[in-house]
Design a protein around this motif. Structure first.
Motif, short mmCIF file in Angstrom:
data_model
loop_
_atom_site.label_atom_id
_atom_site.label_comp_id
_atom_site.label_asym_id
_atom_site.label_seq_id
_atom_site.Cartn_x
_atom_site.Cartn_y
_atom_site.Cartn_z
N ALA A 71 50.93 32.19 46.14
CA ALA A 71 51.53 32.21 47.49
C ALA A 71 52.62 33.25 47.58
O ALA A 71 52.73 34.00 48.56
N THR A 72 53.47 33.32 46.55
CA THR A 72 54.54 34.32 46.54
C THR A 72 53.97 35.73 46.47
O THR A 72 54.44 36.64 47.16
N ALA A 73 52.94 35.90 45.65
CA ALA A 73 52.39 37.25 45.45
C ALA A 73 51.71 37.79 46.70
O ALA A 73 51.81 38.99 46.99
N VAL A 74 50.99 36.95 47.44
CA VAL A 74 50.21 37.45 48.57
C VAL A 74 51.02 37.56 49.85
O VAL A 74 50.53 38.13 50.84
N THR A 75 52.24 37.04 49.86
CA THR A 75 53.05 37.12 51.07
C THR A 75 53.31 38.57 51.45
O THR A 75 53.90 39.33 50.68
N GLY A 76 52.86 38.97 52.60
CA GLY A 76 53.06 40.33 53.09
C GLY A 76 52.12 41.36 52.50
O GLY A 76 52.23 42.56 52.82
N ALA A 77 51.18 40.93 51.65
CA ALA A 77 50.27 41.90 51.01
C ALA A 77 49.16 42.30 51.98
O ALA A 77 48.54 41.45 52.62
N GLN A 78 48.92 43.59 52.08
CA GLN A 78 47.81 44.08 52.90
C GLN A 78 46.48 44.05 52.15
O GLN A 78 45.41 44.00 52.77
N ALA A 79 46.56 44.09 50.82
CA ALA A 79 45.35 44.05 49.99
C ALA A 79 45.60 43.10 48.83
O ALA A 79 46.65 43.17 48.18
N VAL A 80 44.64 42.19 48.59
CA VAL A 80 44.73 41.24 47.48
C VAL A 80 43.52 41.49 46.58
O VAL A 80 42.38 41.29 46.98
N PHE A 81 43.79 41.93 45.35
CA PHE A 81 42.72 42.25 44.40
C PHE A 81 42.44 41.07 43.49
O PHE A 81 43.37 40.46 42.95
N ILE A 82 41.18 40.76 43.30
CA ILE A 82 40.76 39.75 42.33
C ILE A 82 40.30 40.48 41.08
O ILE A 82 39.32 41.23 41.11
N ALA A 83 41.06 40.29 39.99
CA ALA A 83 40.76 40.99 38.74
C ALA A 83 40.75 40.01 37.58
O ALA A 83 41.36 40.25 36.53
N VAL A 84 40.07 38.90 37.76
CA VAL A 84 39.99 37.88 36.71
C VAL A 84 38.71 38.10 35.90
O VAL A 84 37.84 38.88 36.27
N GLY A 85 38.58 37.38 34.80
CA GLY A 85 37.46 37.58 33.91
C GLY A 85 36.14 37.07 34.48
O GLY A 85 36.11 36.08 35.22
N THR A 86 35.07 37.76 34.11
CA THR A 86 33.70 37.32 34.45
C THR A 86 32.87 37.36 33.18
O THR A 86 31.96 38.19 33.05
N PRO A 87 33.16 36.48 32.21
CA PRO A 87 32.45 36.52 30.93
C PRO A 87 30.97 36.17 31.08
O PRO A 87 30.58 35.51 32.06
N PRO A 88 30.14 36.57 30.14
CA PRO A 88 28.72 36.20 30.21
C PRO A 88 28.57 34.68 30.12
O PRO A 88 29.22 34.03 29.31
N ARG A 89 27.71 34.15 30.95
CA ARG A 89 27.47 32.72 30.95
C ARG A 89 26.59 32.36 29.75
O ARG A 89 25.66 33.07 29.42
N ASN A 90 26.93 31.25 29.10
CA ASN A 90 26.15 30.83 27.94
C ASN A 90 24.70 30.59 28.33
O ASN A 90 24.41 29.96 29.34
#
Length: 441
Positions: A71-90
Motif C-alpha cells: 500500500a505504501t509503495a503503490v501510493t502515487g505510483a503511475q506504474a506498478v511492476f510485478i517482478a516476482v518469481g515464476t519457477p517451473p511447476r513440479n
C-alpha cells in the motif's frame, strides 16, 4: 515519476536501481525479511557487477527505497511492476504463477488511483489478461490498465543491458485502442530516458510481448545446443569448432554470440523458458519440436561431459582427485541455477572421485547444490594441488591467465579437460599436458 516494483529479486532489483538512476522515485516491495534487511543496510544479496554501487548511490539520494508494504509503495505510483518469481511447476515444467497472482490481488486492494500494472516477470501467454481479470474481481471499480514488459537482462551485464537495450518490448491490450493509448503514454514516460538515447520501443499486443520473451530465449538456447552438436561433429572429422563458429558468426544473418561450445546452457532463464515454451505449444496443439529437441540435447550434453571427464581418467575416477575450476552457470554471476556443474559433479562424486573446486563468487551458493564432500579451495592453484585431472566448467577470465608450467608443478598427473576452450592447446602440450578441449583437434 513514481514507480513501484513488487519483488526485490534479480530482475526487480536491477530494474528498480536502473529506473532510480534515470531520476525516478522507485519503491521496492520485498517480503523476505532477510533480503529486505540486507537491502536496507546496503548489502546486495546477489552478485551483479556494478549493482551495489548503483543501489547505494540511489538509496542515499532518496530515489530508491525498500519496504514490505504494498500500500505504501503503490501510493502515487503511475506504474506498478510485478517482478516476482515464476519457477517451473513440479511435474510439467510450466511456470508457477501463484506469486504473480498473489501480487495482483494485493496491488488491487492497495491502489487508490489510476496506474499501469506491468508484468516484468516471465509469464506464459495469456497471463496479463488473467492478471487484469483478477484485479477486476477484487476491485471492479478500479481504473487501471495492464502491460507486458518482458526483461532481456543477461546476468553479469544486466545494468548495461538495461541502460543500453537492443529493444524494449511493451505489450498492451490493443483490443481497446483508447485505453491502450493511455497506457502507452505512461510507458513512454517510464522509458523516456531510453527513448532519448534512441533505444527502440516496440509496442505490441499482450500475447505477442509475452511470447517474444520465450521465443528469444529459446532461440538463443537452440544456438548453444547447435554449436555443441557441431563441436561433437568437428571432433569426429578433425575440424576446429572455433574456426567453424567464426566462419558462421561473421555472417550477419547468424551473428557470433551464443556460438561458444561448452557443457550445456544453464541459469535462471534458458532451462525454464524452453520448458515453458514447449508446454505452451503442447497445450495449444502447436508443434515446437526444435525447442523440445534443444531441451533434450542440453540434458544429454551435461551427462556426456561427465562421461568425458571419466574417460580422461582412464575409465574410472575411483581414487582420483579432480580439480574443478568454475561452478556457476556462467562467469560474472553467483547464480548456480541449472548450472552444468551440478549434474557433472554429482556424477563424478557417485563414481568415486575426490573433488576440489574453486569459483570466484559462486562457492557459497554451490554448497547446498553440490555433493557434500566437495572440497572448496581458496584459489585455482589450491584446487589443482595433487590433482589427477583439472576440469574447466566456467570461463572466468582469471582462469585464462593460469600458467601451464605452474599448473604442471602443482598437479599429480598432467591432464586437463577444458570444457570452455579457454586455454591454448599448443601451450598446454608444450607444458607436457594431455589436453582435451571441446570441438578442437
Amino acid at each position: 515519476m513514481r514507480i513501484a516494483m513488487i519483488g526485490g529479486g534479480y530482475v526487480g532489483l536491477v530494474s528498480a536501481a536502473c529506473f532510480a538512476e534515470f531520476g525516478m522515485h522507485v519503491s521496492v516491495v520485498e517480503t523476505n525479511p532477510q533480503r529486505l534487511a540486507a537491502l536496507r543496510e546496503g548489502r546486495i544479496p546477489i552478485y551483479e557487477p556494478g549493482l551495489d554501487a548503483l543501489v547505494i548511490s540511489n538509496t542515499q539520494a532518496g530515489r530508491l527505497v525498500f519496504g514490505d508494504d504494498i500500500a505504501t509503495a503503490v501510493t502515487g505510483a503511475q506504474a506498478v511492476f510485478i517482478a516476482v518469481g515464476t519457477p517451473p511447476r513440479n511435474g510439467d515444467g510450466a511456470a508457477d504463477l501463484q506469486y504473480v497472482h498473489a501480487a495482483a490481488r494485493q496491488i488491487a486492494q492497495a491502489l487508490t488511483g489510476y496506474a499501469v500494472i506491468v508484468t516484468k516477470s516471465t509469464v506464459p501467454v495469456g497471463s496479463s489478461r488473467r492478471i487484469a481479470q483478477i484485479i477486476r474481481n477484487v476491485r471492479p471499480d478500479l481504473d487501471f490498465d495492464v502491460a507486458s514488459n518482458p526483461e532481456f537482462l543477461r546476468e553479469g551485464s544486466a545494468i548495461d543491458d538495461f541502460m543500453r537495450p537492443d529493444r524494449v518490448i511493451i505489450g498492451l491490450d490493443q483490443t481497446q485502442p483508447e485505453r491502450a493509448g493511455r497506457a502507452e503514454n505512461v510507458m513512454r514516460q517510464v522509458y523516456r530516458p531510453l527513448v532519448q538515447a534512441a533505444a527502440p520501443l516496440v509496442f505490441t499486443g499482450l500475447e505477442t510481448a509475452e511470447l517474444t520473451k520465450y521465443a528469444a530465449n529459446s532461440f538463443l538456447a537452440m544456438k548453444i545446443s547447435f554449436i555443441n552438436e557441431m563441436a561433437d561433429l568437428c571432433e569426429k572429422l578433425g575440424a576446429d569448432v572455433e574456426d567453424l563458429a567464426r566462419g558462421m558468426g561473421l555472417d550477419a544473418r547468424i551473428g557470433r554470440r551464443f556460438l561458444s561450445p561448452g557443457p550445456g546452457y544453464g541459469g535462471s532463464c534458458f532451462p525454464k523458458d524452453t520448458l515453458a515454451l514447449s508446454r505452451i505449444a503442447q497445450e495449444n496443439q502447436s508443434g515446437c519440436r526444435l525447442v523440445e529437441t534443444t531441451v533434450q540435447v542440453n540434458e544429454a550434453r551435461k551427462a556426456a561431459m561427465a562421461g568425458r571427464i571419466i574417460a580422461a581418467c582412464g575409465g574410472s575416477v575411483v581414487g582420483r582427485t579432480i580439480a574443478v575450476l568454475g561452478l556457476t552457470f556462467k562467469p560474472e554471476t553467483d547464480d548456480m541455477r541449472e548450472s552444468a556443474s551440478i549434474p557433472i559433479l554429482h556424477r563424478l562424486a557417485e563414481a568415486g572421485a575426490t573433488l576440489r573446486a574453486y569459483d570466484p563468487v559462486g562457492m557459497d551458493a554451490a554448497r547446498a547444490l553440490l555433493p557434500p564432500d566437495v572440497i572448496y579451495c581458496a584459489d585455482a592453484m589450491e584446487a589443482a594441488q595433487d590433482a589427477d585431472v583439472l576440469v574447466v566448467l566456467t570461463e572466468w577470465n582469471i582462469f585464462r591467465a593460469l600458467s601451464p608450467e605452474v599448473l604442471a608443478q602443482r598437479m599429480r598427473t598432467k591432464a586437463i579437460v577444458d570444457l570452455r576452450n579457454i586455454f591454448d592447446p599448443a601451450a598446454m602440450r608444450a607444458a607436457g599436458f594431455l589436453y582435451q578441449s571441446v570441438g578442437r583437434p
